[in-house]
Structure formats: structure tokens, C-alpha cells
Design an enzyme around this catalytic site. Structure first.
Site, PDB file in Angstrom:
ATOM      1  N   VAL A 170       0.846  -1.183   0.000  1.00  0.00           N
ATOM      2  CA  VAL A 170       0.000   0.000   0.000  1.00  0.00           C
ATOM      3  C   VAL A 170       0.887   1.240   0.000  1.00  0.00           C
ATOM      4  CG1 VAL A 170      -1.845   1.252   1.160  1.00  0.00           C
ATOM      5  CG2 VAL A 170      -1.790  -1.247   1.255  1.00  0.00           C
TER       6      VAL A 170
ATOM      7  N   ASP B 113     -11.126 -11.559   7.952  1.00  0.00           N
ATOM      8  CA  ASP B 113      -9.811 -11.151   8.454  1.00  0.00           C
ATOM      9  C   ASP B 113      -9.902  -9.876   9.289  1.00  0.00           C
ATOM     10  OD1 ASP B 113      -7.138 -11.583   8.821  1.00  0.00           O
ATOM     11  OD2 ASP B 113      -6.502 -10.624   6.957  1.00  0.00           O
TER      12      ASP B 113
END
Length: 1019
Positions: free
Chosen positions: A724, A845
């Protein structure tokens, strides 16, 4: 010769001593000198008395290591005798072995904050050298004050707090003439505070609050000339404060709050208390005025005098420049005169003031403009329940750090100043019960507003649509005003509304919009006594958290919607005094929680049901509906007419014929659809080809330029399948987060498809907003895929609860209230994914690194790379069985994923529960301390509910401690403690091993909303 013999004898004596000393102190010797063997045996006996050691702290206590090297044991280096045994805070269970009394050289014994049970052994009295003893916060320790402890005449510090000791303080305690600090708070001790306590002349700290002591405070306390700390809080003490107490110049803290003490405060009370820093006398029956001598206590930081019978004027407090908390609420201060609030001018000198509470007194007059000159450190201002008149000073807009401003039940008029627009941190605004005439459109700019109550005023005009911008609102009350016009649709977009939404007793017109169904977290909806018309929308059944629904006194028409049966938690329903028609839906019988049902004075007809709430005549009101019939006999309604038998048979035959025709038609239609589906199935487009159609795309070049060529300096995170980057979109000049897929990693391409499918149709304030995507070729000619999200300025939750992480870049911490808000945000996001999306989405998650925080600290759940969309599976099941391995992250993935890998919404709830426990303890579920079958949930469970403070993240405790002594919490805010216990309970309930026994998200959100109300409004 004689001299030679003596010399030889001396030589052999010295050599023998040397050899003996070498053997005595050899670290490898397995045979100890008698004293050492005594200590070794005593420690082994102590270990035998431990029935549970969840953190395995006593594993080091074995024969392969010298006992002086055992964990928690400190020895004298010369004598090899135990001088200190410190096992504080390890959740040990068992009893205190009496063999501890054999450690005769011990000076420090600390086993506080554990789970020991039974009585404190009398053998501790054999420890004649003991100076420090702590067995505090072992709530299962019982019995009387151990009188043999008084034989430990060297004791300086004694912690017996937080146990379950009973009886009186024994007279033998006077033998502890070296005792400096005595902690007995939070027990069940009773009787009178003994006068002989005044004979322990060495005492500097006496804390015996939260017991059952009765009677007067003995005058003999004043003999303790070195006393600096005196806490007698929360007992049953009566009578006045001893006058001699005012002459104890050494005192820095006096806390006698929550008793039944009385009498007036003498004018000379503070003449010699010049060192006093904290004064707590709240919740008593003190009378008289606040002594003007208080100016002598110039270093006071806390003045707590709430809930007494004090009267008169408040003296000038300008000399208290260190004052942080001034709480005078619920007294009779002031004379309802114009000069009552003159003392506020003196508070402008108090540059550290954080909370000012003057509510529910007898203050009159107008608020001075100088109110706005108070320090900007002020965060809470309570002025409600007085006789304050005039307008709200515009200068209040200078108090830019206010989070709470209450002026309810006064005589205020005019408008809310536009300068309030500057109060960007304001969360609570309570102005109910005044004469205010206008709300102001600027109210929508207060983006953090949590609680807004302007009920019982004279507000005119329409409701400002800008209220829809206050997305954090959980309580909105504009009732009992003169508001006109329709209800703006924008307010129904306040999906976070949870506590109450009340527009009742106004002059509102128009319909109840279909958008009311957006209020899915709302507990109470009050729209009664307006001029609303039209139908009750079916969408109201989507407000699944509703407990109170009051729509009476309007002109609503049509039938009662059957969708109300979806409100399984509904307790009260009032639809009376409208123009409703048709029957009462029988399906309402299934609402088991319903206790009050009122449909009186409408135009309803048909048979009244007889089950559920309808079986209780005291809980329903149906009068004023002349065409209703049937019901239980106590309603005294006419019997419903019975149709003729032949007519009924004819009707039945006709109905059967219709049903047969309909079934035949459906079968034919089903055959046609099956053939069509089988032909089309082979032409069904692949998931990959349609995944990103609904997401607009940007070019690779744009992302390359916006990240400086995907520079490592722009890298803000990485995961299994992606990295990211922080960057900008050229066309918008907007900072974004760019998630670049590592397509060389097996499964990354599938992760991209899954995430696109999950994100393309979901919108929620607690999900990371997806802006666009990129599916292209990079400059190397290789496939490139990326998702572009809104950039979250405060990073991930991981960085906040574990600031030691190298990537954190800061050491900021989260308050308990902020953690509560984040937990609520994540719960809302999961509820949306599981219950409100067109496709049920299982995140798979949930963990701190996947929870991101914006500039307002609102939490957003992200990373849907391994999510599951249930519409692609079998809708009839709660999940899918697979053999692909554990889904999620170790520590957060539920135990069932490791067995049959049954992906379900229950799995997300488990991960959410672990997330809560991690946020409260500050410990990761993968912490190295969790070995040999131990885990984070068990670690919490053994401390729940009585010993949670010992496992609570210390960064939270520090906010709510009234005082800290030797690293121990002595006086935790009880409301904060309730909040913590409730949050731990939710975390444990969500993370139980059995999936179907886990707490329902609807119940989770309801309880979180209740906790939030208490945590924010507590003063």
C-alpha cells in the site's frame, strides 16, 4: 615452639574458614546450608499451594536452577537467603502457604493482583524483618484482619486492599510504629474507625475507603502529624469533620466523599491547609457556605463538593492557578440574584481548568462574557438546572476544546450563537428546557456531535437539513418546540442514531419518509403529537434495534404495517389517535418483548389477536375502534360474526380451485425457467470479466506519477498479496491510499477479484471508501492491478494499540472512550456486511491492521482480499466448507476454521471479540506469553470480572485513576470500571469456542450504545 604452634593453628583455622566459605557460597553446590535449605523448602511449599499458573511464571522454579535465580525471587548475595518475593499480577490461583513464614530474612513480599483464596496465614507474623507486604486485589481472600501481622514491627507499607476481609481493625495494629502507608480500601471491614489509629505516629498515607465503617471520624486522627493522604471515601460515616483536621498542614489530599457526614464548613477551614491539592467531600450532607479561606489553599487542583447542602455565594478562586476540576453541582449555591456568577471572572486565572460543574444549584443572573475568557483547556462545562437567564454569550465560541456543554433547565433565550461553529470537538450539547428560538443551520458543521438535546424550547421554523451532516449523532431530541414543515430526508441518513430520535410535540407536517428504514441502530423513535399524515412506511420494519416507537396523535392513515413484526426487540408501540384502518396484523403476536401496545381511537376493524401481548389485557389499549371484535374476554369486545356454513363451504371449494390453478401455472413456469437457465448457463460470463465493470478506472501512469514511481518513501504498509502506497490522483489533487497487488504471488489475482466484487456495491461510514481501480500494463509490460482508497490520516488501529511497532511513527495512545467508539464502529461495519448488504459478505480477516482511522478517529474496516460473498455459495447455509486451509490470520481466526474451515458470520464475530480483548489489554493474541494451550481469551477469562484492572492496558487506567501510589490504582472511577467490565464481557461473549453460542451483533450494538451513553455523559 609455643609461638610456632600458635602460628600453625592460626594458619589452619584461616585455611579451614576459607575452604568452608568456598563450599558455602559455591553456586554449583546442590547441598545448601541449613538456612538456605529452609528457604528452598519454603518456596517449594509455596509453589505446591498454587493450583493455577496461567502465565507459566513458576516454570523456572525447578531443581536445575538455584532458587535465588527463580522468577520473582531476590536473595541476599552473601547469605543466599530470600529477601524479596514479588509475583504481582500473574493471575495465580491457590492459597497462601503458611511456610512463607519460614523466609525469615524476607523484607519484601508482594503477591498482589492475583486470585489467591482462603485466609491470610498467621505465620506471616514470623517475618520479623518484613518492611513491604502486599496481598491486595485478591478478591477471594477472606477472614478478619490478620492480627499476627502486627508482630512484623518493621513494616512500612501494608497493602490489604481489594480483598474480602471482614470484622474490625484490631488494636494490635498500634505496634506497627514504623508503618507509613496503610491500604485497606475495598474490603468489608466494619465497626468504627478506631481512635487508636492516631497512635501510629509514622503514618503518612491512610486509605480505608469502600468499607462499612460507621460513626464519627475520631478526633485522634489529628495526632498523625505526618499524614499527607487521608481517604475515608464510601463508608457510612456520620457527624461533622473533626475541627482539628483543619490544622493538619501536612495534608495534600482529603477524600471523605460518599458518606453521611454533616455540619457546616467553618470559615477558618483552610487557614493552615496550605499544602492541600485534592479535596473530595461530595455526596454528603454538609451545609453552610464555602469558606472564603479556601484562597489560602493556593495549590488545590481538585475541588469536589457536589451533592451536599451548601448555600451562599462561591468565593473568588483566582488564586487557585493550578485548579483542574471544580465540581460544585447539586447544592443550593447562589441566591438567584444577578451577581451569583461573579466568581466566574476569577476563574480566568485558572489556566489548567479542565472541568467546571455548577449544575443544579440556585445560580441566577446572566452568563458574563468573561465565560469565554476561561482557559481553552476546558473540556467539560456543566451549567444546567439553575435560573440563568439572557442569551448564551458569543464568547463561548472561544472555548475551542469543549467536548461537553450543558445548560439544560435554565431561562436562556435568543439563539445559539453562530460562534459555536468553532467548537469542532463538541460531542455533547444539552440545552433542553429553555426559551431558545432558533437552532441555526451552522449546527451541521459540528461534525463530532454525539448528543444533541434542544427539547422544551421555543424553536420555530423548519428543521435544518444540515443536521444530516452530524454523522456521529446517537441522540437527537428536538421535541416540545414549534418546529414546522416536513421532516428533512437528510436526518434519516443519520444511520448512527442509536439512543433516541425525538421530534414529538411540534407542528411538523407531511409523511414519514421511506428513508426511516435507514435508522437501523435506533432504540427509540418519538414522532408523536405532530400533524404527520400518509401511511406508516413498511420500511420502518428495517429499524431492527427499535425498542420504543411512539407515533400517536397524528393523522396517519392506512393499515398497520405487518413489517413491524421484524422489530423483535420492540417493547412499546403507541399508534393511538390517528386515522388508521384495517385489522390489527396477527403477526404482531410473535414480538415476545412487547409490553405496551396502544392503538386506541383509530378506525381499525376485524378480530383482535389473542396471543403474545394480546393475551395481557393490562398491556394493550384498543378502545375507540368501534369495529374491532374478539380478543380475550377481559377486553369486553363484541364477538366476531360467524358466516353461514354453506357459504363457508362454497368459499373453501372456490379457494381450493384457485390454489390448484395457481400451482399448475407455477409448475409450467418453473419448467420454462429451468430450460432457459440450462441454456444460458453455458454462456454465463466469468467472474473475472465482470469484476471491475462498476468501478471507474485510472491509468497506470497516473498512479506511477502520484507515488513518485512507487517509491519506498511512499510505502505505508504491506501484506500477503499487496503493498500500500500513499499517493495523489493527478486529476483531483487528492491524497489516496493505493493498494498494488503482487501478481507474482499465488492467489493475488483472485484476491483482487474478490475485493472488487466485495467493494463495488457496498457503502457505509465504517468501511474504507473505494474511489477507483486500475487494471493495466506497467512499464515493464507486465500485468498491473491496483485499488485506490480514501487515505486515512491516522493510520491503522494496530499502530495505536501497539505504538512500539516500528511503523507506527508516533507514541500517541487511545483513551477508553476512543476505544469504545472504535469498537462500536467495527461492530456497525460488520452488522452492515452481515445483515444490510444485498450480498451477505463475510470479511474473514478482522484484525487491528485492517481497521483504519480517519482524522476524526472514526474507524473504517478495510482489506476485503479474502472476503467471502455468500451469494456465490449456497444461501441456505451459514458458510462454505473448503479444504484450502485456515482462512484469516492466526490468533484472530476462529477455532472452527482450523478444523472444517466453515466460513461463516460467526467467524467474523469471533475475530471481533478477539479484537476487543486486544484493544482492552494491549496484548496481541500472538503474544509470546500465550504458550502451551494458553490464549488471549483464557488470559482475560481468569480475571473476569473481579480482577480486570490488573490486565487492563495501563495507558487506559492512568486516565481514570484518582491517585496512584507505588504503581497501584487506588481509586478508579466506578463508571469507567463498569464500562470496562461490560466491554470485556462482550469480548468474551463474542469469542466463545462454540460458533452458535457467540453473541449476536444486534445485541452487541445495543449494549455498546448503552455503554457509550454512560461513558460520555459521566462527569
Amino acid at each position: 615452639m609455643r609461638f610456632f604452634s600458635l602460628t600453625l593453628l592460626t594458619f589452619w583455622s584461616i585455611l579451614s574458614l576459607f575452604i568452608l566459605k568456598s563450599l558455602w557460597f559455591s553456586p554449583n553446590m546442590t547441598v545448601f546450608a541449613s538456612g538456605n535449605e529452609t528457604d528452598h523448602s519454603a518456596l517449594l511449599k509455596f509453589k505446591e499451594s498454587i493450583s493455577s499458573d496461567p502465565t507459566k511464571i513458576l516454570f523456572s522454579w525447578n531443581t536445575s536452577t538455584h532458587f535465588c535465580n527463580w522468577h520473582g525471587v531476590t536473595c541476599n548475595s552473601m547469605l543466599q537467603r530470600v529477601t524479596e518475593l514479588n509475583l504481582q499480577g500473574y493471575n495465580l490461583k491457590g492459597f497462601i502457604s503458611p511456610h512463607i513464614g519460614n523466609l525469615s530474612h524476607m523484607t519484601n513480599f508482594n503477591i498482589g493482583d492475583n486470585n489467591f483464596h482462603g485466609e491470610i496465614p498467621q505465620e506471616l507474623g514470623q517475618l520479623s524483618k518484613l518492611e513491604y507486604l502486599s496481598v491486595g486485589n485478591n478478591s477471594f481472600l477472606v477472614g478478619k484482619f490478620p492480627s499476627n501481622l502486627t508482630a512484623c514491627t518493621h513494616l512500612k507499607i501494608l497493602y490489604l486492599n481489594g480483598n474480602n476481609l471482614t470484622g474490625e481493625i484490631p488494636v494490635e495494629i498500634v505496634s506497627l510504629q514504623k508503618l507509613q502507608k496503610l491500604f485497606l480500601f475495598k474490603n468489608n471491614l466494619s465497626g468504627r474507625i478506631p481512635s487508636f489509629m492516631g497512635n501510629i505516629s509514622s503514618l503518612i498515607h491512610l486509605s480505608i475507603g469502600y468499607n462499612n465503617f460507621k460513626g464519627d471520624i475520631p478526633q485522634e486522627i489529628c495526632r498523625l502529624k505526618s499524614l499527607t493522604f487521608l481517604s475515608l471515601k464510601s463508608n457510612i460515616l456520620t457527624g461533622p469533620l473533626p475541627s482539628c483536621l483543619y490544622n493538619m498542614s501536612s495534608l495534600t489530599r482529603i477524600s471523605v466523599a460518599i458518606n453521611q457526614l454533616n455540619g457546616s464548613l467553618p470559615s477558618n477551614m483552610f487557614h493552615t491547609l496550605s499544602n492541600l491539592q485534592t479535596l473530595h467531600i461530595a455526596f454528603n450532607q454538609f451545609s453552610g457556605s464555602i469558606p472564603s479561606s479556601i484562597t489560602n489553599a493556593s495549590i488545590l487542583s481538585t475541588i469536589g463538593m457536589a451533592h451536599n447542602n451548601l448555600f451562599g455565594q462561591v468565593p473568588s478562586l483566582g488564586k487557585q492557578i493550578h485548579l483542574q476540576y471544580l465540581v460544585l453541582s447539586t447544592n443550593n449555591l447562589g441566591d438567584n440574584s444577578p451577581n451569583d456568577l461573579e466568581f466566574l471572572k476569577s476563574l480566568t486565572n485558572c489556566s489548567e481548568l479542565q472541568m467546571l460543574s455548577l449544575s443544579y444549584n440556585n445560580f441566577g443572573g446572566r452568563l458574563p462574557n468573561s465565560l469565554g475568557n476561561l482557559t481553552t483547556q476546558l473540556s467539560k462545562l456543566y451549567l444546567g438546572g439553575n435560573h440563568i437567564s439572557g442569551g448564551i454569550p458569543a464568547t463561548c465560541g472561544n472555548l475551542i476544546n469543549l467536548i461537553l456543554f450543558t445548560m439544560e433547565q435554565n431561562l436562556l433565550d435568543g439563539v445559539i450563537p453562530t460562534t459555536f461553529e468553532k467548537l469542532q470537538k463538541l460531542q455533547v450539547l444539552d440545552l433542553r428546557g429553555n426559551k431558545l428560538s432558533s437552532l441555526g443551520t451552522f449546527i451541521g458543521n459540528l461534525s463530532r456531535l454525539f448528543y444533541l438535546d434542544v427539547a422544551e424550547n421555543m424553536l420555530a421554523g423548519s428543521i435544518p437539513p444540515s443536521l444530516g451532516s452530524c454523522q456521529d449523532l446517537q441522540h437527537l431530541d428536538l421535541s416540545q418546540n414549534n418546529l414546522t414543515g416536513t421532516i428533512p430526508l437528510e436526518v434519516f441518513n443519520l444511520s448512527y442514531l442509536a439512543d433516541a430520535f425525538s421530534l414529538s410535540q411540534n407542528l411538523l407536517t407531511g409523511n414519514i419518509p421511506e428513508e426511516v428504514g435507514n435508522l437501523k441502530n435506533l432504540n427509540s423513535l418519538y414522532l408523536f403529537e405532530n400533524r404527520l399524515s400518509g401511511h406508516i412506511p413498511e420500511t420502518i420494519g428495517e429499524c431492527i434495534m427499535l425498542e420504543q416507537l411512539y407515533l400517536h396523535g397524528n393523522s396517519l392513515q392506512g393499515s398497520i404495517p405487518s413489517s413491524l413484526a421484524s422489530l423483535r426487540g420492540l417493547q412499546s408501540l403507541d399508534l393511538s389517535q390517528n386515522l388508521l384502518s384495517g385489522p390489527i396484523p396477527r403477526v404482531l403476536q410473535i414480538i415476545s418483548s412487547l409490553q405496551y401496545f396502544n392503538v386506541s381511537f383509530n378506525m381499525l376493524d376485524g378480530e383482535v389477536p389473542t396471543k403474545g401481548i394480546f393475551s395481557n389485557a393490562s398491556g394493550i389499549i384498543v378502545t375507540g375502534n368501534s369495529k374491532l371484535c374478539g380478543g380475550i374476554s377481559k377486553l369486553h369486545l363484541p364477538l366476531c360474526p360467524v358466516k353461514a356454513t354453506k357459504q363457508a363451504k362454497h368459499h373453501s371449494l372456490r379457494l381450493i380451485a384457485i390454489i390448484v390453478s395457481a400451482v399448475a401455472s407455477l409448475l409450467i413456469l418453473l419448467v420454462i425457467l429451468t430450460i432457459y437457465w440450462m441454456r444460458k448457463r453455458s454462456n454465463k460470463p466469468s467472474l473475472d470479466s465482470t469484476t471491475t465493470d462498476q468501478l471507474t478506472k485510472v491509468s497506470y501512469q497516473s498512479l506511477y506519477n502520484g507515488t513518485n514511481g512507487f517509491s519506498t518513501s511512499n510505502l505505508i504498509g504491506s501484506g500477503s498479496f499487496s503493498s500500500v502506497y500513499k499517493g495523489t490522483l493527478e486529476q483531483e489533487d487528492k491524497i489516496v491510499a493505493i493498494k498494488v497487488l503482487n501478481l507474482k504471488k499465488k492467489g493475488a489475482d483472485k484476491s483482487f477479484i474478490v475485493e472488487c466484487n466485495a467493494l463495488k456495491n457496498i457503502r457505509h461510514r465504517n468501511l474504507v471508501p473505494t474511489l477507483t481501480c486500475c487494471s493495466s500494463i506497467d512499464y515493464k509490460g507486465e500485468e498491473f492491478k491496483a485499488l485506490i482508497f480514501e487515505y486515512m490520516t491516522n493510520g491503522s488501529l494496530e499502530q495505536w494499540i501497539h505504538p512500539e511497532t516500528p511503523s507506527a511513527g508516533h507514541t500517541r495512545t487511545l483513551s477508553l472512550h476512543q476505544r469504545l467508539n472504535i469498537i462500536t464502529d467495527v461492530a456497525s461495519a460488520l452488522h452492515y456486511l452481515h445483515h444490510e448488504c444485498e450480498q451477505l459478505i463475510i470479511h474473514c480477516d478482522i484484525k487491528p491492521s485492517n481497521v483504519l482511522l480517519n482524522d476524526s478517529m472514526v474507524a473504517h474496516v478495510g482489506d476485503f482480499g479474502i472476503a467471502r460473498l455468500l451469494s456465490t455459495f449456497d444461501h441456505t447455509t451459514s458458510g462454505q466448507t473448503s479444504t484450502n486451509g485456515i482462512k484469516g490470520t492466526i490468533g484472530y481466526a476462529p477455532p472452527e476454521y482450523g478444523a472444517r474451515y466453515e466460513v461463516s458470520t460467526y467467524g467474523d464475530v469471533y475475530s471481533f471479540g478477539i479484537l476487543i480483548l486486544e484493544m482492552l489489554t494491549g496484548r496481541r493474541p500472538t503474544d509470546e506469553m500465550f504458550k502451551d494451550g494458553q490464549n488471549l481469551r483464557n488470559f482475560v477469562a481468569v480475571s473476569y470480572p473481579n480482577n480486570l484492572l490488573q490486565i487492563l492496558d495501563r495507558r487506559i487506567i492512568s486516565e481514570y485513576e484518582a491517585t496512584t501510589m507505588e504503581g497501584k490504582c487506588c481509586n478508579v472511577n466506578p463508571e469507567a470500571e463498569k464500562c470496562v467490565v461490560s466491554l470485556f464481557r462482550i469480548g468474551l461473549a463474542c469469542s466463545v469456542e462454540s460458533p452458535k453460542e457467540r453473541m449476536n451483533l444486534v445485541d452487541v450494538i445495543r449494549e455498546l450504545n448503552q455503554i457509550t451513553k454512560v461513558s460520555l455523559l459521566v462527569s
